[in-house]
Structures are given as structure tokens and as C-alpha cells.
Design an enzyme around this catalytic site. Structure first.
Site, PDB file in Angstrom:
ATOM      1  N   CYS A   1       7.536  -5.144  15.438  1.00  0.00           N
ATOM      2  CA  CYS A   1       6.573  -3.792  16.033  1.00  0.00           C
ATOM      3  C   CYS A   1       5.680  -4.606  16.575  1.00  0.00           C
ATOM      4  O   CYS A   1       4.473  -4.449  15.946  1.00  0.00           O
ATOM      5  CB  CYS A   1       7.157  -2.882  15.666  1.00  0.00           C
ATOM      6  SG  CYS A   1       8.228  -2.545  15.290  1.00  0.00           S
TER       7      CYS A   1
ATOM      8  N   CYS B   1       3.816   8.510   1.053  1.00  0.00           N
ATOM      9  CA  CYS B   1       4.421   7.612   1.847  1.00  0.00           C
ATOM     10  C   CYS B   1       3.993   6.148   1.200  1.00  0.00           C
ATOM     11  O   CYS B   1       3.699   5.447   0.772  1.00  0.00           O
ATOM     12  CB  CYS B   1       3.689   7.312   3.706  1.00  0.00           C
ATOM     13  SG  CYS B   1       4.209   6.648   4.763  1.00  0.00           S
TER      14      CYS B   1
ATOM     15  N   GLU C   1       0.453  -1.537  -0.192  1.00  0.00           N
ATOM     16  CA  GLU C   1       0.108  -0.016  -0.109  1.00  0.00           C
ATOM     17  C   GLU C   1       0.794   1.438   0.012  1.00  0.00           C
ATOM     18  O   GLU C   1       2.002   1.468   0.470  1.00  0.00           O
ATOM     19  CB  GLU C   1      -0.678   0.009   1.483  1.00  0.00           C
ATOM     20  CG  GLU C   1      -1.880  -1.185   1.287  1.00  0.00           C
ATOM     21  CD  GLU C   1      -3.222  -1.505   1.847  1.00  0.00           C
ATOM     22  OE1 GLU C   1      -3.902  -2.456   2.206  1.00  0.00           O
ATOM     23  OE2 GLU C   1      -3.070  -0.387   3.009  1.00  0.00           O
TER      24      GLU C   1
ATOM     25  N   CYS D   1      -1.147   6.451   9.827  1.00  0.00           N
ATOM     26  CA  CYS D   1      -0.420   5.448   9.882  1.00  0.00           C
ATOM     27  C   CYS D   1      -0.482   4.597  11.041  1.00  0.00           C
ATOM     28  O   CYS D   1      -1.062   4.118  11.815  1.00  0.00           O
ATOM     29  CB  CYS D   1       0.340   6.924  11.018  1.00  0.00           C
ATOM     30  SG  CYS D   1       2.004   6.627  11.433  1.00  0.00           S
TER      31      CYS D   1
END
Length: 371
Positions: free
Chosen positions: A121, A110, A97, A346
Site C-alpha cells: 500500500c 494494535c 512493533e 497509524c
């Protein structure tokens, strides 16, 4: 007769494009011509290149191609954010993406660097999906190419459709070092996208040896995904910290800044999670930790996704955290959530791919055990 595998010119760095033309007996200036046609005018085939001889165009057609990644879908948020799902090569129908975030005269893209992420993470949806492979240079720079072309024909003399690029999409950029570096060089090259080195930012979770290598190859801006003020908490949130603890990471950041040709700062990214890393004592601890580093701090309220186990902090808690840091002298911004109605915020990028690590399956099994 075996078909000749064509060279995809889209992903070749300026130097590699020169080497390609020299290898077929052509002058190096041809690389500049073709680079401008591909990256500034958006050419998808050689017939469009009117200042290149017909003989050379015919030659190039036989041995090379200009092939961007396949766009599976494009979604546009109510706030103007655009998200593309892009199919990569490899036979598994794997997708990544890419997100474009408009903000006044700025438009920040991005960009993803891996199919999935090799790190784990705990608060990142991409990390929970596991990992398949690294993206090629054509698949990385192709995201920039696709985003700009989505607004219509490319015009090198027109307004910039993409003003900034952040390597903050799916994947850890420094774990795919060479393709990422080649792509960033193209982003900044005058004969390609011509972006300022201050407007191309690489974000890393802290692959310390590669930070030292990066400064030898390029001088893009650097962002660090820190997310914790001490090693004990960061070991849980960002497992690579067990290999490269905070002190070593900050040492590498200092080295990077000291070797830049101009005065700049590091951007510290800190995702705030309710009851995890957002209390006032942690804000004070973070202020002390970063006191010797030339940096600005970007606070990112956590964007929820299914089964994450984390929650977004209250606005009041976020403001208190920001004020403590600002009162200590730091420049502190709070990232506005954009594109969450299309899962483009995000930490929400997941793509669709075959997980070689089986990490996604392990999370599902763990959830079933605990339910």
C-alpha cells in the site's frame, strides 16, 4: 545426543493444547489448568503452577516451554500510548512493533501479524519496508501477553489492562491466516483472555477469499482498509485491489455480516491524504458506494513519514469530508492521532528486519533517481 526441540505452549490454541496433553498421556483438563496459568496469571515457568503435580511439572519442563517474544524496547508517549519493539525468531534480528492506546476506560492493543508486509500500500510505512515472514502464534499472542504483563503481575480478577485488540499492526492478517485465527481464538477464550468478539477486530486490505474462510472459523469483528471510493484510485493506493476489486470486496463483507450470529457492522477505514482522496466529490462517491453495507466509517488523517509523498489534509477539509458522510446518515469518527512522538501513530509502524522482497531498496533507488 540431539537436543529435543521444546514445544512453546504460549502459542497453542485451546484445541492444540488439549491435543498436546493427550499426546503425552495426560487428561485434557490439564490443558485448561495450564492455559489459565499462562494467559491469565502470566506464568513464565512451570514451577509457578502450584495446582499441577510436581511430576507433571517436571515432565513439562523437559519437553515444553513458555516463551514470549523478546522485548527490545518499550517507549511511552506523552499521551500515555505505549510502543514495544519486539525481536522475533529467525536469526536476522528482525523486529516488529506493537502499540497500546489508552482512551479512558478502554485500552486498545494494535497487534502485528507479519514481519513487514507482503502487500505494498503506497501510503503505509510498513509496506514500503518490504516483507520477511509471517509471525508464529506465540509471536502474535505474545504481544498481548507482553502488553498486559508490562503493568505488573497479571491478575484475572483485577482490572483489564487490555480491553480491545485490533489486528492492525504490521502485516496483512489474512495473509497469515492460521496463526492469526489461533491467536484470536485465544484472545476470546474464557480460559485465556476472555475478550468479547466485538472487542477483537481483524483489519484487512481486502484478501477476499480469506474473508469467506474467516467466517467459517470465527466471528470476530471485521474492518476494511478501503481508502478510496473507486477502483481506479484504489488500484494505486492498495494494489491488491487489482486482484479483488471493490465490488467483490463489498460482496464478501455482506456475506460476512449475514453469517454472523448477531447484528453487527463493518468498520470502514479511510486514510485521508491531501489532494488524493479527500475532496467533497469523493466523499459523496463514498457515501453512494457504501449505501447497502451496514457499516461505520473511521476517517484517519494521514500520519506523515519520511519519503511518503503524501500529506495530511487540513482540519477543515477533514471536517467537510466527515460532515458529507454524516449528513448522508453514516456514523463517522475521525481517529485522533496518538503516539506520534514515538512513531506509534497509524501507518507509522516500520519495525527493523531483513527485507526478502528488496522493496525497501527499490524505494531508495527510485528516490535517488528522482532527486
Amino acid at each position: 545426543m540431539t537436543d529435543i526441540k521444546k514445544v512453546n505452549l504460549l502459542g497453542l490454541s485451546p484445541q492444540k493444547l488439549i491435543e498436546f496433553f493427550e499426546s503425552i498421556g495426560e487428561k485434557k483438563f490439564r490443558a485448561t489448568q495450564v492455559m489459565k496459568w499462562i494467559h491469565q496469571k502470566g506464568a513464565e515457568n512451570f514451577d509457578e503452577m502450584t495446582d499441577v503435580s510436581k511430576a507433571l511439572r517436571s515432565k513439562l519442563e523437559k519437553i515444553s516451554e513458555i516463551r514470549g517474544p523478546e522485548v527490545v524496547s518499550q517507549n511511552i508517549s506523552k499521551d500515555g500510548t505505549r510502543k514495544w519493539i519486539i525481536r522475533t525468531e529467525g536469526g536476522n534480528n528482525d523486529c516488529v512493533e506493537t502499540v497500546l492506546i489508552p482512551d479512558g476506560n478502554r485500552a486498545t492493543l494494535c497487534v502485528s501479524s507479519q514481519v513487514g508486509c507482503s502487500l505494498d500500500c503506497s501510503f503505509c510505512s510498513t509496506g514500503k519496508q518490504g516483507f520477511n515472514r509471517n509471525l508464529t502464534p506465540a509471536e502474535i499472542i505474545g504481544q498481548v501477553w507482553i502488553a498486559i504483563k508490562s503493568f505488573g503481575p497479571m491478575d484475572p480478577n483485577g482490572p483489564r489492562r487490555v480491553t480491545n485488540v485490533v489486528m492492525m499492526g504490521m502485516g496483512e492478517p489474512l495473509m497469515n491466516f492460521e496463526p492469526v485465527v489461533d491467536s484470536m481464538i485465544l484472545m476470546m477464550h474464557d480460559n485465556a483472555y476472555g475478550m468479547s468478539k466485538r472487542r477483537v477486530t481483524l483489519s484487512t486490505s481486502g484478501v477476499v477469499p480469506k474473508i469467506y474462510e474467516l467466517i467459517k472459523r470465527t466471528d470476530v469483528s471485521l474492518a476494511i482498509s478501503l481508502h478510496a471510493p473507486n477502483d481506479e484510485l484504489r488500484d494505486e493506493l492498495v494494489p491488491i485491489n487489482k486482484r479483488f476489486p471493490i465490488a467483490k470486496l463489498l460482496e464478501a463483507c455482506q456475506h460476512y455480516l449475514e453469517n454472523l450470529p448477531d447484528k453487527r457492522h463493518i468498520t470502514i477505514e479511510y486514510t485521508l491524504m491531501s489532494g488524493v482522496n479527500d475532496n467533497e466529490s469523493q466523499a459523496h462517491e463514498l457515501a453512494v458506494l457504501l449505501k447497502d453495507l451496514e457499516c461505520k466509517i473511521n476517517l484517519i488523517p494521514f500520519n506523515p513519514f519520511p519519503n511518503s509523498g503524501y500529506e495530511k489534509p487540513s482540519n477543515n477539509r477533514t471536517r467537510k469530508f466527515q460532515k458529507i458522510l454524516a449528513d448522508t446518515g453514516y456514523t463517522v469518527t475521525v481517529r485522533t492521532t496518538r503516539g506520534d512522538d514515538i512513531d506509534a501513530a497509524c501507518g507509522q509502524l516500520v519495525g527493523d528486519f531483513h527485507d526478502k522482497t528488496r522493496r525497501s531498496q527499490k524505494y531508495i533507488e527510485l528516490k535517488e533517481v528522482n532527486s
